[in-house]
Write a protein that holds these residues in place. Structure first.
Motif, mmCIF file in Angstrom:
data_model
loop_
_atom_site.group_PDB
_atom_site.id
_atom_site.type_symbol
_atom_site.label_atom_id
_atom_site.label_comp_id
_atom_site.label_asym_id
_atom_site.label_seq_id
_atom_site.Cartn_x
_atom_site.Cartn_y
_atom_site.Cartn_z
ATOM 1 N N UNK A 165 0.836 -1.202 0.000
ATOM 2 C CA UNK A 165 0.000 0.000 0.000
ATOM 3 C C UNK A 165 0.871 1.252 0.000
ATOM 4 N N UNK A 166 1.898 1.253 0.847
ATOM 5 C CA UNK A 166 2.798 2.408 0.921
ATOM 6 C C UNK A 166 3.530 2.619 -0.396
ATOM 7 N N UNK A 167 3.936 1.538 -1.053
ATOM 8 C CA UNK A 167 4.659 1.646 -2.322
ATOM 9 C C UNK A 167 3.815 2.353 -3.380
ATOM 10 N N UNK A 215 2.858 7.478 -6.023
ATOM 11 C CA UNK A 215 1.961 8.475 -6.618
ATOM 12 C C UNK A 215 2.270 9.868 -6.091
ATOM 13 N N UNK A 216 2.511 9.960 -4.796
ATOM 14 C CA UNK A 216 2.806 11.250 -4.179
ATOM 15 C C UNK A 216 4.099 11.838 -4.758
ATOM 16 N N UNK A 217 5.123 10.998 -4.919
ATOM 17 C CA UNK A 217 6.384 11.469 -5.507
ATOM 18 C C UNK A 217 6.163 11.973 -6.933
ATOM 19 N N UNK A 218 5.300 11.296 -7.684
ATOM 20 C CA UNK A 218 5.027 11.719 -9.063
ATOM 21 C C UNK A 218 4.359 13.089 -9.099
ATOM 22 N N UNK A 219 3.440 13.338 -8.167
ATOM 23 C CA UNK A 219 2.778 14.646 -8.111
ATOM 24 C C UNK A 219 3.806 15.750 -7.904
ATOM 25 N N UNK A 245 -2.095 12.276 -18.585
ATOM 26 C CA UNK A 245 -1.508 10.951 -18.339
ATOM 27 C C UNK A 245 -1.112 10.807 -16.878
ATOM 28 N N UNK A 246 -0.448 11.835 -16.354
ATOM 29 C CA UNK A 246 -0.077 11.813 -14.939
ATOM 30 C C UNK A 246 -1.323 11.713 -14.062
ATOM 31 N N UNK A 247 -2.379 12.426 -14.426
ATOM 32 C CA UNK A 247 -3.606 12.415 -13.633
ATOM 33 C C UNK A 247 -4.151 11.001 -13.473
ATOM 34 N N UNK A 248 -4.221 10.272 -14.581
ATOM 35 C CA UNK A 248 -4.766 8.907 -14.537
ATOM 36 C C UNK A 248 -3.855 7.993 -13.724
ATOM 37 N N UNK A 249 -2.542 8.095 -13.950
ATOM 38 C CA UNK A 249 -1.608 7.225 -13.242
ATOM 39 C C UNK A 249 -1.603 7.502 -11.746
ATOM 40 N N UNK A 250 -1.621 8.778 -11.376
ATOM 41 C CA UNK A 250 -1.620 9.128 -9.959
ATOM 42 C C UNK A 250 -2.900 8.656 -9.283
ATOM 43 N N UNK A 251 -4.038 8.915 -9.921
ATOM 44 C CA UNK A 251 -5.293 8.466 -9.322
ATOM 45 C C UNK A 251 -5.312 6.947 -9.154
ATOM 46 N N UNK A 252 -4.893 6.223 -10.186
ATOM 47 C CA UNK A 252 -4.906 4.758 -10.119
ATOM 48 C C UNK A 252 -4.018 4.261 -8.988
ATOM 49 N N UNK A 253 -2.821 4.838 -8.857
ATOM 50 C CA UNK A 253 -1.905 4.397 -7.806
ATOM 51 C C UNK A 253 -2.456 4.723 -6.421
ATOM 52 N N UNK A 254 -3.053 5.911 -6.258
ATOM 53 C CA UNK A 254 -3.630 6.275 -4.961
ATOM 54 C C UNK A 254 -4.808 5.370 -4.610
#
Length: 246
Positions: A54-56, A61-65, A73-82
């Motif tokens: 879960x932390x990974x 995602x937080x680091x990517x933001x 593209x970032x929006x979708x990836x960040x949301x999916x990871x969170x």
């Protein structure tokens, strides 16, 4: 080790109460966590392994933001990871109840990861605003700090309320504990809690590709979370005061 279907049925019987839980957590996050917990069980993972997974996802995602220029593209990836990280956050507790392998160490690790998540996600938004945002005013840089304060105080105050309540229950006996847990699950309350649910908060990151819309959505959620904090603090204070009187 039983089949996946058998494990899922056992997990359904090992759920925490739905009292005080929003519709998102009840009907989206917990079921998703149940599937992940079943997979983790079949893979021989421990609850602590699931917490670290879960932390990974969440911290990645937080680091990517913070480090990557906003885009769709970032929006979708960040949301999916969170969202996946949040589902694994539910899965670790479900796996612990299924296997009986939960303990103080796992609860401690889970809370440490959650606290770090709340601190870092708003710090990442602040860094993104500073590095990439064409802000109407520098005052916008204060918004993530205020949101972070509301989120962390809500988290810490809620934990204290829970643990102090358990201590009072132990001191006043099982009859008092049964009385406090007898209230029925409220669908209205489950709907009302949606804006304060972390899973709903994650949805705002789908707007990262449109910085103005993201700022507006993030600001609206910050206001809502601050109002919820005020309501929660008043409620929890009254409850703890009633425990002392009892």
């Amino acid at each position: 080790m039983g089949s996946t279907g058998t494990v899922l049925r056992e997990l359904r019987g090992a759920q925490k109460s739905a009292k005080g839980v929003s519709l998102y957590s009840r009907y989206v996050n917990r079921p998703a966590g149940r599937v992940l917990a079943a997979g983790a069980y079949r893979a021989g993972l421990t609850p602590n392994h699931v917490t670290l997974i879960s932390a990974l996802f969440t911290y990645g995602a937080v680091a990517a933001v913070a480090l990557v220029e906003p885009s769709w593209t970032l929006a979708v990836l960040v949301y999916a990871a969170l969202a996946i990280g949040f589902a694994f956050d539910s899965a670790d507790g479900q796996l612990a109840r299924l296997t009986g392998r939960g303990g103080p160490d796992g609860e401690w690790l889970d809370h440490v990861v959650d606290c770090g998540k709340l601190l870092l996600v708003h710090t990442a938004v602040l860094i993104s605003f500073y590095r990439f945002g064409e802000l109407p005013s520098d005052a916008w840089l204060l918004l993530p700090l205020g949101f972070q304060l509301a989120a962390v105080v809500t988290f810490c105050a809620g934990l204290l309320r829970e643990h102090l309540g358990k201590a009072a229950a132990s001191a006043q006996g099982p009859s008092w504990a049964a009385t406090t847990s007898a209230a029925p699950v409220s669908r209205v309350r489950a709907v009302a809690l949606l804006p304060a649910d972390y899973g709903v908060f994650c949805l705002v990151f789908l707007l990262l590709g449109a910085p103005g819309a993201f700022r507006a959505g993030y600001a609206a959620l910050a206001v809502v979370h601050t109002l919820f904090l005020a309501a929660f603090l008043a409620k929890w204070f009254r409850e703890l005061k009633a425990l002392r009187a009892g």
